[in-house]
Design an enzyme around this catalytic site. Structure first.
Site, mmCIF file in Angstrom:
data_model
loop_
_atom_site.group_PDB
_atom_site.id
_atom_site.type_symbol
_atom_site.label_atom_id
_atom_site.label_comp_id
_atom_site.label_asym_id
_atom_site.label_seq_id
_atom_site.Cartn_x
_atom_site.Cartn_y
_atom_site.Cartn_z
ATOM 1 N N ARG A 84 -71.255 -27.004 36.339
ATOM 2 C CA ARG A 84 -70.000 -27.752 36.502
ATOM 3 C C ARG A 84 -70.028 -28.547 37.802
ATOM 4 O O ARG A 84 -69.500 -29.651 37.889
ATOM 5 C CB ARG A 84 -68.801 -26.789 36.575
ATOM 6 C CG ARG A 84 -68.467 -26.075 35.299
ATOM 7 C CD ARG A 84 -67.255 -25.163 35.495
ATOM 8 N NE ARG A 84 -67.631 -23.840 35.970
ATOM 9 C CZ ARG A 84 -67.190 -23.284 37.096
ATOM 10 N NH1 ARG A 84 -66.355 -23.932 37.897
ATOM 11 N NH2 ARG A 84 -67.570 -22.074 37.428
ATOM 12 N N HIS A 132 -74.212 -24.242 42.598
ATOM 13 C CA HIS A 132 -72.957 -23.525 42.342
ATOM 14 C C HIS A 132 -72.809 -23.209 40.865
ATOM 15 O O HIS A 132 -72.536 -22.080 40.470
ATOM 16 C CB HIS A 132 -71.729 -24.308 42.837
ATOM 17 C CG HIS A 132 -70.455 -23.587 42.518
ATOM 18 N ND1 HIS A 132 -69.828 -23.694 41.282
ATOM 19 C CD2 HIS A 132 -69.721 -22.695 43.230
ATOM 20 C CE1 HIS A 132 -68.769 -22.897 41.270
ATOM 21 N NE2 HIS A 132 -68.677 -22.281 42.432
ATOM 22 N N HIS A 155 -74.172 -10.561 45.034
ATOM 23 C CA HIS A 155 -73.314 -11.745 44.866
ATOM 24 C C HIS A 155 -71.968 -11.511 45.525
ATOM 25 O O HIS A 155 -71.167 -10.697 45.075
ATOM 26 C CB HIS A 155 -73.122 -12.061 43.376
ATOM 27 C CG HIS A 155 -72.418 -13.365 43.147
ATOM 28 N ND1 HIS A 155 -72.989 -14.578 43.455
ATOM 29 C CD2 HIS A 155 -71.177 -13.656 42.673
ATOM 30 C CE1 HIS A 155 -72.157 -15.552 43.156
ATOM 31 N NE2 HIS A 155 -71.035 -15.025 42.685
ATOM 32 N N HIS A 193 -73.501 -13.702 36.579
ATOM 33 C CA HIS A 193 -72.607 -13.478 35.431
ATOM 34 C C HIS A 193 -73.376 -13.518 34.103
ATOM 35 O O HIS A 193 -73.486 -12.528 33.431
ATOM 36 C CB HIS A 193 -71.418 -14.448 35.382
ATOM 37 C CG HIS A 193 -70.567 -14.418 36.602
ATOM 38 N ND1 HIS A 193 -69.933 -13.281 37.033
ATOM 39 C CD2 HIS A 193 -70.257 -15.391 37.513
ATOM 40 C CE1 HIS A 193 -69.254 -13.548 38.147
ATOM 41 N NE2 HIS A 193 -69.443 -14.814 38.464
ATOM 42 N N ASP A 238 -68.827 -9.946 44.180
ATOM 43 C CA ASP A 238 -68.311 -11.272 43.876
ATOM 44 C C ASP A 238 -66.963 -11.559 44.532
ATOM 45 O O ASP A 238 -66.901 -11.879 45.702
ATOM 46 C CB ASP A 238 -68.257 -11.448 42.343
ATOM 47 C CG ASP A 238 -67.969 -12.875 41.910
ATOM 48 O OD1 ASP A 238 -67.947 -13.772 42.772
ATOM 49 O OD2 ASP A 238 -67.774 -13.108 40.701
ATOM 50 N N TYR A 247 -70.310 -21.600 49.907
ATOM 51 C CA TYR A 247 -70.057 -23.009 49.570
ATOM 52 C C TYR A 247 -68.989 -23.665 50.430
ATOM 53 O O TYR A 247 -68.723 -24.860 50.294
ATOM 54 C CB TYR A 247 -69.723 -23.170 48.082
ATOM 55 C CG TYR A 247 -68.567 -22.323 47.578
ATOM 56 C CD1 TYR A 247 -67.256 -22.735 47.738
ATOM 57 C CD2 TYR A 247 -68.800 -21.123 46.908
ATOM 58 C CE1 TYR A 247 -66.204 -21.960 47.268
ATOM 59 C CE2 TYR A 247 -67.756 -20.337 46.437
ATOM 60 C CZ TYR A 247 -66.454 -20.765 46.624
ATOM 61 O OH TYR A 247 -65.419 -19.995 46.168
ATOM 62 N N ARG A 299 -58.476 -19.557 40.138
ATOM 63 C CA ARG A 299 -59.230 -20.445 41.012
ATOM 64 C C ARG A 299 -58.293 -21.268 41.905
ATOM 65 O O ARG A 299 -58.601 -21.530 43.074
ATOM 66 C CB ARG A 299 -60.127 -21.363 40.173
ATOM 67 C CG ARG A 299 -61.167 -22.090 40.999
ATOM 68 C CD ARG A 299 -62.112 -22.900 40.146
ATOM 69 N NE ARG A 299 -61.460 -24.088 39.604
ATOM 70 C CZ ARG A 299 -62.116 -25.202 39.248
ATOM 71 N NH1 ARG A 299 -63.425 -25.257 39.351
ATOM 72 N NH2 ARG A 299 -61.472 -26.247 38.748
HETATM 73 ZN ZN ZN Z 1 -69.260 -16.017 42.322
#
Ligand code: ZN
Length: 446
Positions: free
Chosen positions: A211, A208, A60, A272, A323, A122, A83
């Site tokens: 959400r 994704h 990931h 996760h 990640d 993404y 974020r």
């Molecule tokens: Zn991620």
């Protein structure tokens, strides 16, 4: 045929073997012989000092997050404030700056012994969602970046349609969106068709998160992956706010929603899986799904500690990911799974080092069933960890030394599909990875 004589090698069990002669033809291992120091073929073999393990799988990755390292570890906040910082980088990137950043980040991964990466991709479109002439230009950019450093890539083309449950995309998120899952699938088809039959690229799919993909759109992504027999990944329950929003809107947990859409099974990876119900754990386990733990990121983002032991005991396979690239070191991720369990339970010894190395070498969840073991017929991926550094000196030649003593800086030699990528700690294609990283991060941040 090229012969390697490994001083020690981990062949998948609880201990290491000595004087292991590994013979490679083209991209495959053709034979593996322990205790072979006196074998005639060992005479001209390349000597690998230390412990040799299979190539590591970084299941990931968001390569561009590498530009956040050291910049976002200031002040207070949560996942959600982090974020916003990540979005500020995402909104600036163009095909050139993304290529340079991804190439340098992938080179860092290769130096750390990673031979396959799962790029959860993404960032599809231009600023404000403007389409590039080729709407897959950024996906091709990631593939080109991986190829330029010798890294196999599974490009997990990510469906991202909503800013939150019931919310429109806004601001930088407009770059992620395809409108609906049918339009996503058409674009993903065009991308995947380019790499059909490639030996170094798999195109998979990702939801994704619940959400970002409305429940009625999820089955389209699931169906696309099933139709192509491709890996399917999703961020699952990284934050309790995601669970709350999902329960409020759909009356189900994210795992239940994905299960109802037919997502779970051996081709599926839940990334996760931090905040799960007991029912979620048994659903992931009983379907033989994979769970990708990213302990260094989960710590950095204050996510929480996922139930890794319970998932493994229920039947889930484990994999590991860097990640957010806060750290690129799969040994750190591997020991993190065990050490976080210790903090959560105040008891030691939930996973042995062999189990943790199996997670670190799980290429199957990325669609590479032939990689991740030192055995005849497997892809020839060899990673050698030195036992004479200040970190590893004095540790026994064992899986424990690799998982609990070594760092990525102790990787000296990397062979991927038969090709030598790292020799004596130096990337053979990129003379100065640190310098490329510095230049690429500066350009990405502006
Ligand atoms: Zn991620």
């Amino acid at each position: 045929v090229i012969s390697y004589l490994c001083e020690h090698a981990w062949l998948g069990f609880g201990s290491c073997e000595s004087d292991v002669l590994v013979q490679v033809r083209d991209d495959r291992i053709v034979s593996v012989r322990p205790d072979a120091a006196g074998h005639p073929d060992a005479a001209g073999a390349v000597q690998l000092r230390g412990i040799t393990v299979p190539g590591l799988a970084n299941a990931h990755s968001h390569a561009f997050h590498r530009a956040l390292r050291g910049h976002t570890q200031t002040g207070r906040g949560t996942f959600w404030t982090w974020r916003e910082q990540m979005y500020r980088v995402a909104e600036r990137l163009d095909p050139d700056t993304l290529f340079a950043l991804a190439r340098a980040t992938y080179a860092e991964m290769v130096l750390a012994g990673i031979t396959s990466v799962g790029e959860f991709h993404y960032l599809h479109h231009g600023p404000a969602g403007r389409r590039y002439n080729d709407p897959n230009v950024l996906g091709h950019t990631m593939v080109d970046a991986a190829r330029s450093v010798g890294l196999r890539i599974t490009l997990l083309d990510t469906c991202y349609l909503a800013g939150g449950v019931g919310d429109e995309l806004a601001g930088p998120q407009l770059r992620f969106g395809d409108g609906d899952a049918t339009a996503w699938a058409a674009r993903a088809d065009a991308l995947a068709d380019v790499y059909t039959g490639a030996s170094d690229v798999v195109v998979g799919a990702a939801v994704h998160s619940v959400r970002a993909v409305p429940a009625d759109q999820v089955p389209v992504v699931v169906g696309w992956a099933a139709g192509r027999g491709a890996p399917l990944h999703a961020h699952v329950s990284e934050q309790t706010a995601e669970n709350d929003a999902c329960l409020a809107a759909y009356g189900r947990t994210p795992t239940q929603l994905l299960a109802d859409a037919g997502a779970l099974g051996p081709r599926f990876t839940a990334v996760h899986a931090t905040h799960l119900s007991a029912q979620d754990v048994s659903a992931l386990g009983s379907t033989g799904s994979c769970v990708c733990m990213c302990p260094s990121t989960e710590r950095d983002l204050a996510d929480g500690i996922g139930p890794a032991r319970a998932l493994a005991s229920a039947g889930a396979a484990l994999s590991l990911g860097s990640d957010s690239q806060a750290v690129v070191d799969l040994f750190e991720e591997a020991r993190g799974v065990e050490l976080d369990e210790r903090l959560a339970t105040r008891a030691r010894g939930h996973f042995n080092a062999g189990e943790l190395l199996l997670a670190a070498t799980n290429h199957a969840s990325l669609g590479w069933a032939d990689a991740g073991r030192i055995a005849a017929g497997a892809l020839a991926d060899l990673v050698t960890v030195r036992l004479d550094s200040t970190r590893t000196a004095g540790a026994p030649a064992s899986p424990e030394a690799v998982v609990f003593a070594a760092t990525a800086a102790d990787v000296t030699h990397v062979v991927a599909a038969g090709r030598v990528l790292v020799r004596d700690g130096d990337h053979q294609l990129i003379p100065d990875v640190g310098r490329e990283l510095a230049t690429a991060v500066a350009a990405a941040r502006g």
